[in-house]
Design a protein around this motif. Structure first.
Motif, PDB file in Angstrom:
ATOM      1  N   GLY A  11       0.821  -1.212   0.000  1.00  0.00           N
ATOM      2  CA  GLY A  11       0.000   0.000   0.000  1.00  0.00           C
ATOM      3  C   GLY A  11       0.848   1.253   0.000  1.00  0.00           C
ATOM      4  O   GLY A  11       2.082   1.191   0.064  1.00  0.00           O
ATOM      5  N   PRO A  12       0.209   2.401  -0.053  1.00  0.00           N
ATOM      6  CA  PRO A  12       0.916   3.683  -0.152  1.00  0.00           C
ATOM      7  C   PRO A  12       1.546   4.081   1.181  1.00  0.00           C
ATOM      8  O   PRO A  12       0.874   4.638   2.053  1.00  0.00           O
ATOM      9  N   VAL A  13       2.819   3.806   1.340  1.00  0.00           N
ATOM     10  CA  VAL A  13       3.470   4.002   2.640  1.00  0.00           C
ATOM     11  C   VAL A  13       3.537   5.465   3.068  1.00  0.00           C
ATOM     12  O   VAL A  13       3.661   5.754   4.254  1.00  0.00           O
ATOM     13  N   CYS A  14       3.443   6.380   2.133  1.00  0.00           N
ATOM     14  CA  CYS A  14       3.473   7.804   2.496  1.00  0.00           C
ATOM     15  C   CYS A  14       2.090   8.343   2.857  1.00  0.00           C
ATOM     16  O   CYS A  14       1.976   9.453   3.380  1.00  0.00           O
ATOM     17  N   ARG A  15       1.045   7.573   2.604  1.00  0.00           N
ATOM     18  CA  ARG A  15      -0.308   8.082   2.817  1.00  0.00           C
ATOM     19  C   ARG A  15      -1.195   7.208   3.701  1.00  0.00           C
ATOM     20  O   ARG A  15      -2.310   7.612   4.009  1.00  0.00           O
ATOM     21  N   ALA A  16      -0.732   6.034   4.099  1.00  0.00           N
ATOM     22  CA  ALA A  16      -1.609   5.131   4.859  1.00  0.00           C
ATOM     23  C   ALA A  16      -0.890   4.633   6.112  1.00  0.00           C
ATOM     24  O   ALA A  16       0.177   4.032   6.029  1.00  0.00           O
ATOM     25  N   ILE A  17      -1.498   4.864   7.253  1.00  0.00           N
ATOM     26  CA  ILE A  17      -0.894   4.502   8.531  1.00  0.00           C
ATOM     27  C   ILE A  17      -0.698   2.991   8.658  1.00  0.00           C
ATOM     28  O   ILE A  17       0.320   2.529   9.178  1.00  0.00           O
ATOM     29  N   VAL A  18      -1.649   2.188   8.168  1.00  0.00           N
ATOM     30  CA  VAL A  18      -1.506   0.729   8.230  1.00  0.00           C
ATOM     31  C   VAL A  18      -0.297   0.295   7.412  1.00  0.00           C
ATOM     32  O   VAL A  18       0.503  -0.540   7.845  1.00  0.00           O
ATOM     33  N   SER A  19      -0.119   0.881   6.234  1.00  0.00           N
ATOM     34  CA  SER A  19       1.044   0.568   5.390  1.00  0.00           C
ATOM     35  C   SER A  19       2.343   0.948   6.093  1.00  0.00           C
ATOM     36  O   SER A  19       3.348   0.233   5.996  1.00  0.00           O
ATOM     37  N   GLN A  20       2.338   2.056   6.801  1.00  0.00           N
ATOM     38  CA  GLN A  20       3.535   2.484   7.524  1.00  0.00           C
ATOM     39  C   GLN A  20       3.901   1.486   8.625  1.00  0.00           C
ATOM     40  O   GLN A  20       5.074   1.151   8.800  1.00  0.00           O
ATOM     41  N   HIS A  21       2.901   1.005   9.334  1.00  0.00           N
ATOM     42  CA  HIS A  21       3.153  -0.002  10.367  1.00  0.00           C
ATOM     43  C   HIS A  21       3.669  -1.291   9.747  1.00  0.00           C
ATOM     44  O   HIS A  21       4.622  -1.902  10.260  1.00  0.00           O
ATOM     45  N   GLN A  22       3.041  -1.727   8.657  1.00  0.00           N
ATOM     46  CA  GLN A  22       3.483  -2.959   8.013  1.00  0.00           C
ATOM     47  C   GLN A  22       4.911  -2.815   7.475  1.00  0.00           C
ATOM     48  O   GLN A  22       5.715  -3.742   7.582  1.00  0.00           O
ATOM     49  N   LEU A  23       5.245  -1.660   6.911  1.00  0.00           N
ATOM     50  CA  LEU A  23       6.600  -1.409   6.427  1.00  0.00           C
ATOM     51  C   LEU A  23       7.603  -1.482   7.578  1.00  0.00           C
ATOM     52  O   LEU A  23       8.686  -2.053   7.439  1.00  0.00           O
ATOM     53  N   THR A  24       7.256  -0.926   8.713  1.00  0.00           N
ATOM     54  CA  THR A  24       8.142  -0.955   9.871  1.00  0.00           C
ATOM     55  C   THR A  24       8.442  -2.391  10.295  1.00  0.00           C
ATOM     56  O   THR A  24       9.592  -2.760  10.526  1.00  0.00           O
ATOM     57  N   VAL A  25       7.407  -3.215  10.371  1.00  0.00           N
ATOM     58  CA  VAL A  25       7.595  -4.618  10.760  1.00  0.00           C
ATOM     59  C   VAL A  25       8.352  -5.376   9.669  1.00  0.00           C
ATOM     60  O   VAL A  25       9.249  -6.171   9.961  1.00  0.00           O
ATOM     61  N   LEU A  26       8.025  -5.128   8.409  1.00  0.00           N
ATOM     62  CA  LEU A  26       8.718  -5.764   7.288  1.00  0.00           C
ATOM     63  C   LEU A  26      10.213  -5.467   7.336  1.00  0.00           C
ATOM     64  O   LEU A  26      11.048  -6.377   7.240  1.00  0.00           O
ATOM     65  N   SER A  27      10.564  -4.215   7.502  1.00  0.00           N
ATOM     66  CA  SER A  27      11.966  -3.816   7.569  1.00  0.00           C
ATOM     67  C   SER A  27      12.653  -4.428   8.790  1.00  0.00           C
ATOM     68  O   SER A  27      13.785  -4.929   8.703  1.00  0.00           O
ATOM     69  N   TRP A  28      11.985  -4.416   9.924  1.00  0.00           N
ATOM     70  CA  TRP A  28      12.526  -4.997  11.154  1.00  0.00           C
ATOM     71  C   TRP A  28      12.791  -6.489  10.977  1.00  0.00           C
ATOM     72  O   TRP A  28      13.851  -6.986  11.378  1.00  0.00           O
ATOM     73  N   LEU A  29      11.829  -7.208  10.365  1.00  0.00           N
ATOM     74  CA  LEU A  29      12.021  -8.642  10.127  1.00  0.00           C
ATOM     75  C   LEU A  29      13.228  -8.896   9.225  1.00  0.00           C
ATOM     76  O   LEU A  29      14.042  -9.781   9.502  1.00  0.00           O
TER      77      LEU A  29
END
Length: 168
Positions: free
Chosen positions: A30-48
């Motif tokens: 999803g649009p990581v610059c515009r969607a809070i859920v996408s931002q959270h998922q990106l954070t976990v994805l990067s952390w993993l």
């Protein structure tokens, strides 16, 4: 994220799969610059990716130039759809909340030699996956995450050898 019980439970489940994950491929972030859920998922994805020490690839047709800059900042490379680099490496497909057709397209494109596990929707809710036997489907309790709408009803699915061809 580093102290979140959900993230550590998910990491532990991934580390206890039948073989070690060698890359992560994400679809439908999803649009990581515009969607809070996408931002959270990106954070976990990067952390993993960092915790597992593996490369991370991503694809979503909605990405704009700003999203691509953010992903590059996190060291995430783009990949194609359907498909991904290094089919010979055991791959975690990171797909929380993807549409049914994305699961069907990706998983039917794989052959029995493909080595994947899937973190995403509960696949048994889709007709195409009702008869597919999994080695393990593990649900991480989403109540342990910061927001209940980020990973709700997500499972880690590990396939039995030879079950992918049942989808074709």
């Amino acid at each position: 994220i580093s102290t979140n019980r959900y993230c550590h439970s998910l990491l532990h489940a991934i580390q206890n799969l039948g073989r070690p994950v060698r890359q992560i491929v994400c679809y439908g972030l999803g649009p990581v610059c515009r969607a809070i859920v996408s931002q959270h998922q990106l954070t976990v994805l990067s952390w993993l990716g960092n915790r597992l020490g593996v490369p991370v690839y991503c694809y979503d047709p909605c990405f704009d130039n700003d999203d691509l800059l953010v992903l590059r900042h996190f060291g995430i490379d783009m990949c194609e759809y359907p498909g991904y680099p290094n089919h010979n490496k055991y791959t975690l497909l990171f797909m929380p909340h993807c549409e049914r057709n994305v699961y069907v397209d990706l998983l039917t494109a794989l052959d029995t030699k493909s080595m994947v596990c899937v973190f995403g929707n509960r696949l048994s809710m889709y007709e195409e996956f009702k008869d597919v036997e999994f080695l393990r489907s593990y649900r991480v309790d989403d109540a342990e995450y910061i927001r209940s709408d980020v990973f709700n009803d997500c499972y880690l699915h590990e396939y039995l050898e030879g079950t992918i061809n049942l989808l074709t």
